[in-house]
Design an enzyme around this catalytic site. Structure first.
Site, PDB file in Angstrom:
ATOM      1  CG  HIS A   1      -2.054   0.927   1.247  1.00  0.00           C
ATOM      2  ND1 HIS A   1      -2.398   1.746   0.217  1.00  0.00           N
ATOM      3  CD2 HIS A   1      -2.914   1.229   2.259  1.00  0.00           C
ATOM      4  CE1 HIS A   1      -3.424   2.510   0.574  1.00  0.00           C
ATOM      5  NE2 HIS A   1      -3.757   2.229   1.811  1.00  0.00           N
TER       6      HIS A   1
ATOM      7  CG  ASP B   1       2.891   4.120  -4.058  1.00  0.00           C
ATOM      8  OD1 ASP B   1       1.863   3.426  -3.948  1.00  0.00           O
ATOM      9  OD2 ASP B   1       3.153   5.081  -3.319  1.00  0.00           O
TER      10      ASP B   1
ATOM     11  CG  HIS C   1      -4.497   0.623  -8.301  1.00  0.00           C
ATOM     12  ND1 HIS C   1      -5.828   0.640  -7.985  1.00  0.00           N
ATOM     13  CD2 HIS C   1      -3.897   1.513  -7.464  1.00  0.00           C
ATOM     14  CE1 HIS C   1      -6.038   1.521  -7.023  1.00  0.00           C
ATOM     15  NE2 HIS C   1      -4.887   2.060  -6.678  1.00  0.00           N
TER      16      HIS C   1
HETATM   17  C1  SDX Z   1      -1.468   2.158  -3.439  1.00  0.00           C
HETATM   18  O1  SDX Z   1      -6.202   0.816  -3.193  1.00  0.00           O
HETATM   19  C2  SDX Z   1      -5.689   1.969  -3.485  1.00  0.00           C
HETATM   20  O2  SDX Z   1      -6.326   2.847  -4.040  1.00  0.00           O
HETATM   21  C3  SDX Z   1      -4.241   2.136  -3.061  1.00  0.00           C
HETATM   22  C4  SDX Z   1      -3.607   3.449  -3.508  1.00  0.00           C
HETATM   23  C5  SDX Z   1      -4.196   4.626  -2.767  1.00  0.00           C
HETATM   24  O3  SDX Z   1      -4.095   5.749  -3.269  1.00  0.00           O
HETATM   25  O4  SDX Z   1      -4.658   4.420  -1.609  1.00  0.00           O
HETATM   26  O5  SDX Z   1      -3.780   3.642  -4.910  1.00  0.00           O
HETATM   27  C6  SDX Z   1      -2.105   3.470  -3.199  1.00  0.00           C
HETATM   28  O6  SDX Z   1      -1.422   1.353  -2.533  1.00  0.00           O
HETATM   29  C7  SDX Z   1      -0.971   1.830  -4.826  1.00  0.00           C
HETATM   30  C8  SDX Z   1      -0.449   0.372  -4.936  1.00  0.00           C
HETATM   31  C9  SDX Z   1       0.999   0.359  -4.417  1.00  0.00           C
HETATM   32  N1  SDX Z   1       1.484  -1.025  -4.321  1.00  0.00           N
HETATM   33  C10 SDX Z   1       2.409  -1.507  -5.172  1.00  0.00           C
HETATM   34  O7  SDX Z   1       2.871  -0.872  -6.127  1.00  0.00           O
HETATM   35  C11 SDX Z   1       2.893  -2.908  -4.840  1.00  0.00           C
HETATM   36  C12 SDX Z   1       2.939  -3.739  -6.113  1.00  0.00           C
HETATM   37  N2  SDX Z   1       1.551  -3.935  -6.585  1.00  0.00           N
HETATM   38  C13 SDX Z   1       0.925  -5.193  -6.236  1.00  0.00           C
HETATM   39  O8  SDX Z   1       1.242  -5.674  -4.961  1.00  0.00           O
HETATM   40  C14 SDX Z   1      -0.555  -5.233  -6.611  1.00  0.00           C
HETATM   41  O9  SDX Z   1      -0.658  -4.757  -7.894  1.00  0.00           O
HETATM   42  C15 SDX Z   1      -1.577  -4.503  -5.742  1.00  0.00           C
HETATM   43  C16 SDX Z   1      -1.468  -4.886  -4.318  1.00  0.00           C
HETATM   44  C17 SDX Z   1      -1.415  -3.037  -5.888  1.00  0.00           C
HETATM   45  C18 SDX Z   1      -2.959  -4.896  -6.262  1.00  0.00           C
HETATM   46  O10 SDX Z   1      -3.078  -6.247  -6.038  1.00  0.00           O
HETATM   47  P1  SDX Z   1      -4.406  -7.057  -6.417  1.00  0.00           P
HETATM   48  O11 SDX Z   1      -5.481  -6.161  -6.893  1.00  0.00           O
HETATM   49  O12 SDX Z   1      -4.710  -7.974  -5.280  1.00  0.00           O
HETATM   50  O13 SDX Z   1      -3.974  -7.845  -7.691  1.00  0.00           O
HETATM   51  P2  SDX Z   1      -3.425  -9.280  -7.661  1.00  0.00           P
HETATM   52  O14 SDX Z   1      -2.353  -9.419  -6.625  1.00  0.00           O
HETATM   53  O15 SDX Z   1      -4.575 -10.211  -7.625  1.00  0.00           O
HETATM   54  O16 SDX Z   1      -2.684  -9.371  -9.102  1.00  0.00           O
HETATM   55  C19 SDX Z   1      -3.341  -9.837 -10.250  1.00  0.00           C
HETATM   56  C20 SDX Z   1      -2.236 -10.497 -11.066  1.00  0.00           C
HETATM   57  C21 SDX Z   1      -1.468 -11.565 -10.296  1.00  0.00           C
HETATM   58  O17 SDX Z   1      -0.914 -12.454 -11.282  1.00  0.00           O
HETATM   59  P3  SDX Z   1      -1.590 -13.922 -11.450  1.00  0.00           P
HETATM   60  O18 SDX Z   1      -1.595 -14.558 -10.064  1.00  0.00           O
HETATM   61  O19 SDX Z   1      -2.989 -13.643 -11.956  1.00  0.00           O
HETATM   62  O20 SDX Z   1      -0.714 -14.629 -12.430  1.00  0.00           O
HETATM   63  O21 SDX Z   1      -1.236  -9.496 -11.400  1.00  0.00           O
HETATM   64  C22 SDX Z   1      -0.006  -9.860 -10.785  1.00  0.00           C
HETATM   65  C23 SDX Z   1      -0.313 -10.838  -9.675  1.00  0.00           C
HETATM   66  O22 SDX Z   1       0.801 -11.680  -9.449  1.00  0.00           O
HETATM   67  N3  SDX Z   1       0.546  -8.621 -10.242  1.00  0.00           N
HETATM   68  C24 SDX Z   1       1.818  -8.275 -10.352  1.00  0.00           C
HETATM   69  C25 SDX Z   1       1.900  -7.021  -9.735  1.00  0.00           C
HETATM   70  N4  SDX Z   1       0.705  -6.663  -9.272  1.00  0.00           N
HETATM   71  C26 SDX Z   1      -0.137  -7.674  -9.587  1.00  0.00           C
HETATM   72  N5  SDX Z   1       2.876  -8.908 -10.905  1.00  0.00           N
HETATM   73  C27 SDX Z   1       4.059  -8.241 -10.846  1.00  0.00           C
HETATM   74  N6  SDX Z   1       4.219  -7.027 -10.276  1.00  0.00           N
HETATM   75  C28 SDX Z   1       3.171  -6.398  -9.710  1.00  0.00           C
HETATM   76  N7  SDX Z   1       3.346  -5.221  -9.156  1.00  0.00           N
END
Ligand code: SDX
Length: 422
Positions: A268, A363, A307
């Protein structure tokens, strides 16, 4: 607009008409669907609330597929260009942009609540010298609830407004104190004749209480825009924490401490710190293919990408890229930007990311600006928390006043042992 959903329970052959309102069905309307008289009734199972609306809200609208973000109906691009953070904080909290006199009163109220009780310094001094500033912020926000027992009068509008002024005004002071503590430097008091972002820079970077320090106007303006971009984001993890804690009628200081704790997580608000760590580890454009391969092998996440809601470019990331160029005019270019731009280019043309609709989020670029502005990376989640305080408070207040809300207490699907005896 109400329509209906007709469902047929094949276990009993019975049919049910469920109301559809605002694009949703009420989970409680499913409880009438039973396999037998003794049956508790149907529930929905939705870990991490991927398809569950926990509330009705009028604060922030996001269209994830179109990459749209609006606060109270105003596009983020317009607010970032034409307003300052305190105007936007007022909008997020009150639903309308302030008139001139409302704005003057608002700025006066925030300005004259920036000081903290001297004992807060003793509390801050108690942290270890290398304590993470976000941990210090979480602790001191909670501690503030003990200084303001009147904050428990959560159904008194005047008391709520006073706590809102206090929290919005004091979080930059707590943030700067945490930084100064970690550097063994004397605390710098807030100054009443500086704007919100400039005052924070002054409390952070004034060399000593004996020297005058004029924050750079371009950097203060850039920080103010970044604060606008981070003000609210509907039901994100930390806003959900704020609402959930608020639903037990805890005071807003305690709820804000919980929200800050949720924001601290690397998935997050802690992501911007992880992005800098990742870009620094990559070190050169030549290493990008290796990192992309590790991501595709599931060995790591591409921090700052992806996201839950945006399945398009995060509009905030687009604006931040523009702010970066203005900051670099003053600070000099951060070479990590070149690695970030190259990484983005490779990722956005790679099927792994395209298929999963993974784009840069807020981010991905914010940390590069903060680093250029000489903020240490452990301050990055703190820089996220400062402006998000207005969003947390708006979400908290909206939840508290919503007649349909009550204490948040989810159900579970129990799959554990049946009754057994010792
Ligand atoms: C913020 O919610 C908000 O609005 C948050 C925010 C705010 O203003 O409050 O916008 C701020 O928190 C932004 C997000 C910052 N976090 C990151 O950058 C960390 C990296 N991102 C991931 O951890 C992820 O994308 C999340 C946590 C942001 C979202 O996760 P989800 O919605 O649970 O998606 P998911 O994990 O189910 O991913 C779907 C697929 C998966 O692959 P498969 O299992 O389907 O093969 O996408 C892949 C994930 O492995 N994936 C990624 C990835 N994010 C998702 N693969 C590589 N790198 C990534 N960053």
């Amino acid at each position: 607009m109400t329509d209906t959903l007709t469902v047929r329970d094949d276990r009993t052959g019975k049919e049910y008409k469920i109301q559809i309102q605002d694009g949703a069905v009420k989970a409680m309307d499913l409880r009438q669907i039973k396999a037998s008289e003794k049956d508790f009734g149907l529930m929905t199972y939705d870990p991490a609330f991927q398809n569950t609306a926990s509330c009705k809200s009028r604060i922030t609208f996001i269209d994830g597929d179109a990459g749209i973000l609006r606060y109270r109906g105003y596009p983020i691009e317009e607010l970032a260009e034409k307003k300052n953070y305190l105007e936007v904080a007022y909008l997020v909290l009150h639903g309308e942009l302030p008139t001139k006199s409302e704005y003057e009163d608002w700025v006066h109220s925030v300005t004259y609540h920036t000081m903290v009780h001297e004992n807060v310094k003793k509390f801050m001094d108690g942290f270890h010298h290398d304590a993470h500033p976000m941990g210090m912020l979480v602790g001191t926000l909670g501690a503030l609830s003990t200084f303001y027992p009147d904050a428990k009068n959560i159904f008194d509008a005047e008391s709520r407004n006073l706590q809102i002024y206090r929290l919005i005004a004091k979080i930059p002071t707590l943030a700067a104190f945490a930084y100064r503590h970690s550097r063994g430097m004397p605390y710098i008091h807030p100054s009443n004749d500086l704007g919100y972002a400039a005052n924070f820079l002054s409390m952070m970077y004034t060399p000593s209480p004996t020297t005058k320090y004029e924050p750079n106007e371009t950097l203060a303006k850039a920080l103010d825009v970044l604060f606008i971009l981070h003000a609210d984001h509907e039901q994100n993890c930390s806003a959900n924490a704020m609402r959930s804690i608020g639903s037990s009628h805890a005071d807003p200081f305690s709820a804000a401490a919980g929200a800050a704790a949720a924001l601290y997580g690397p998935l997050h608000g802690g992501a911007n710190e992880e992005v800098i760590r990742m870009l620094t580890e990559i070190g050169s454009v030549e290493k990008i293919p290796e990192v992309i391969a590790q991501v595709k092998d599931g060995k790591r996440l591409l921090m700052g990408f992806g996201h839950r809601v945006y399945k398009n470019y995060d509009p905030r990331a687009r604006i931040i890229k523009k702010v970066a160029e203005e900051v670099f005019q003053v600070t000099g270019r951060n070479r990590l930007l070149d690695i970030a731009l190259a990484l983005e280019k490779v990722a956005l043309s790679d099927d792994y990311f395209i298929k999963r609709k993974l784009y840069p989020n807020v981010d991905f670029y914010s940390g590069i600006i903060y680093q250029a502005m000489k903020f240490p990376s452990d301050m990055f989640p703190v820089l996220f928390a400062i402006p998000r305080m207005s969003g947390w408070l708006a979400q908290w207040q909206e939840g508290l006043l919503d007649p349909e809300q009550k204490i948040a207490r989810p159900r579970q699907l129990y799959l554990g042992s049946p009754e057994r005896h010792i």
